[in-house]
Design a protein around this motif. Structure first.
Motif, PDB file in Angstrom:
ATOM      1  N   ARG A   1       5.079 -13.595   4.997  1.00  0.00           N
ATOM      2  CA  ARG A   1       5.097 -12.356   5.782  1.00  0.00           C
ATOM      3  C   ARG A   1       3.687 -11.811   5.950  1.00  0.00           C
ATOM      4  O   ARG A   1       3.319 -11.342   7.042  1.00  0.00           O
ATOM      5  CB  ARG A   1       5.978 -11.322   5.086  1.00  0.00           C
ATOM      6  CG  ARG A   1       6.004  -9.978   5.792  1.00  0.00           C
ATOM      7  CD  ARG A   1       6.821  -8.958   5.023  1.00  0.00           C
ATOM      8  NE  ARG A   1       6.817  -7.669   5.683  1.00  0.00           N
ATOM      9  CZ  ARG A   1       7.431  -6.588   5.212  1.00  0.00           C
ATOM     10  NH1 ARG A   1       8.103  -6.642   4.073  1.00  0.00           N
ATOM     11  NH2 ARG A   1       7.374  -5.445   5.868  1.00  0.00           N
TER      12      ARG A   1
ATOM     13  N   ASN B   1       1.757 -11.193   9.466  1.00  0.00           N
ATOM     14  CA  ASN B   1       1.783  -9.751   9.714  1.00  0.00           C
ATOM     15  C   ASN B   1       0.630  -9.349  10.628  1.00  0.00           C
ATOM     16  O   ASN B   1      -0.257 -10.155  10.946  1.00  0.00           O
ATOM     17  CB  ASN B   1       1.696  -8.993   8.384  1.00  0.00           C
ATOM     18  CG  ASN B   1       2.360  -7.638   8.463  1.00  0.00           C
ATOM     19  OD1 ASN B   1       2.625  -7.130   9.551  1.00  0.00           O
ATOM     20  ND2 ASN B   1       2.644  -7.046   7.321  1.00  0.00           N
ATOM     21  N   ASP B   2       0.650  -8.108  11.060  1.00  0.00           N
ATOM     22  CA  ASP B   2      -0.411  -7.576  11.911  1.00  0.00           C
ATOM     23  C   ASP B   2      -1.722  -7.565  11.131  1.00  0.00           C
ATOM     24  O   ASP B   2      -1.823  -6.965  10.059  1.00  0.00           O
ATOM     25  CB  ASP B   2      -0.057  -6.158  12.359  1.00  0.00           C
ATOM     26  CG  ASP B   2      -1.002  -5.663  13.446  1.00  0.00           C
ATOM     27  OD1 ASP B   2      -1.777  -6.481  13.970  1.00  0.00           O
ATOM     28  OD2 ASP B   2      -0.965  -4.452  13.751  1.00  0.00           O
TER      29      ASP B   2
ATOM     30  N   ASN C   1       6.377  -8.262  13.424  1.00  0.00           N
ATOM     31  CA  ASN C   1       6.629  -6.968  14.053  1.00  0.00           C
ATOM     32  C   ASN C   1       7.047  -7.097  15.504  1.00  0.00           C
ATOM     33  O   ASN C   1       7.284  -6.081  16.171  1.00  0.00           O
ATOM     34  CB  ASN C   1       5.369  -6.090  13.967  1.00  0.00           C
ATOM     35  CG  ASN C   1       4.942  -5.840  12.529  1.00  0.00           C
ATOM     36  OD1 ASN C   1       5.779  -5.640  11.654  1.00  0.00           O
ATOM     37  ND2 ASN C   1       3.634  -5.859  12.285  1.00  0.00           N
TER      38      ASN C   1
ATOM     39  N   GLY D   1       1.100  -8.822  15.053  1.00  0.00           N
ATOM     40  CA  GLY D   1       1.850  -9.411  13.952  1.00  0.00           C
ATOM     41  C   GLY D   1       3.174 -10.002  14.418  1.00  0.00           C
ATOM     42  O   GLY D   1       3.968  -9.324  15.086  1.00  0.00           O
TER      43      GLY D   1
END
Length: 331
Positions: free
Chosen positions: A158, A162-163, A183, A180
């Motif tokens: 993750r 992720n961003d 997201n 991300g």
């Protein structure tokens, strides 16, 4: 006059034909020193008793309780109340999120399983042709299968997607500003599928074992006839490897339908964003332990078992047309 006496006829009986010859009658033995059949069966049950006890207490009994709870309204705190088929009817008539979870799970299976098996087969073919370092690379590629199912690896995955993570920075450096993946509703499921594809080590080892069982003289004969590598792969490797491919397909499909940990870690246990990673097992967990609708969750579990059984039966049925066994006789 000489005194002569006549011995009884029974005293001249041949050796081994007297009463001693029937000493094993009725004991059920077929040879000296072998215990009776009942004693052998009793010993077998003694050795099987740990497995029988474990299967009964840890598998059969929970399954029976779950089946009963699926017909009840049970919230983990109050006694269950019988409601019949209401949970099953509600699943398909009053719960749109359930249908969404089914769609996400099917899409995940259709994407992750073929990619995983294709990568596993490609790596197995590469390892087969290696002469040095095969054992090292086989162990290295198998390691993700041992570690990938853990929550810690899922959390690391993750963070990577992720961003501002590794993948986001790499894509931005190439001119693709996606943000991300976890997201984005259109990319979150892809990130979970890639985690499954990364765990290709177990099917890869099975493929490698199957490739080593294919006779080399088949490839030599095909090369003499002018067949190239792709022709040999399509006409020799795939047919001879089809039983192993079928085994991996069934095993990985069953596991894919039960995916939970990656979706839970990537979405934070909520199935987001926008329910894009709301897999069936994650929604089952949510209804059972978050919303305390254990009766409804039990019904979902039994529907999942039925669905896996149907898919497995379809795979076995269709395997007759494409799985080749070397010991099959023509006609």
């Amino acid at each position: 006059m000489a005194n002569t006496s006549t011995a009884p006829a029974t005293s001249a009986a041949p050796a081994g034909t007297g009463p001693k010859a029937d000493t094993t009658a009725g004991t059920g033995t077929k040879g000296p020193g072998r215990p009776p059949r009942r004693e052998r069966q009793g010993a077998a049950w003694v050795f099987l008793s740990p497995w029988v006890l474990g299967a009964s207490v840890l598998t059969l009994l929970p399954m029976a309780v779950s089946l009963y709870l699926s017909f009840t309204d049970y919230n983990l705190f109050d006694p269950p109340s019988w409601i019949g088929l209401r949970n099953y009817v509600q699943m398909f008539t009053e719960d749109p999120r359930l249908l969404r979870s089914i769609g996400n799970t099917l899409l995940y299976v259709l994407v992750a399983v073929p990619l995983q098996l294709a990568l596993a087969l490609a790596v197995a073919l590469a390892l087969k042709s290696m002469r040095r370092g095969r054992n090292f690379y086989r162990s290295a590629f198998y390691a993700p299968s041992l570690l990938g199912a853990s929550m810690s690896i899922a959390l690391v995955w993750r963070a990577i997607f992720n961003d501002g993570g590794t993948v986001d920075n790499l894509m931005s450096g190439l001119g693709f500003h996606i943000g991300g993946w976890v997201n984005q509703p259109g990319w979150a499921l892809v990130s979970v599928a890639l985690l499954t594809v990364w765990q290709f080590g177990a099917p890869m080892v099975i493929f490698l074992a199957g490739l080593q069982q294919i006779p080399q003289d088949l490839y030599e004969a095909a090369a003499v006839d002018g067949a190239g590598r792709w022709r040999q792969f399509a006409s020799i490797t795939l047919p001879m490897l089809s039983p192993v491919l079928f085994f991996n397909l069934v095993l990985q499909t069953i596991q894919a339908f039960q995916v939970f940990t990656p979706a839970f870690a990537v979405s934070g246990g909520r199935g987001g964003p926008a329910d894009s990673t709301l897999f069936y097992t994650l929604y089952l967990y949510e209804r059972g332990f978050t919303a305390s609708h254990m009766g409804y969750a039990s019904a979902m579990a039994w529907m999942l078992l039925l669905a896996i059984g149907i898919v497995t039966a379809v795979l076995f049925r269709t395997s007759r047309s494409w799985v080749f066994y070397a010991n099959e006789e023509a006609g």
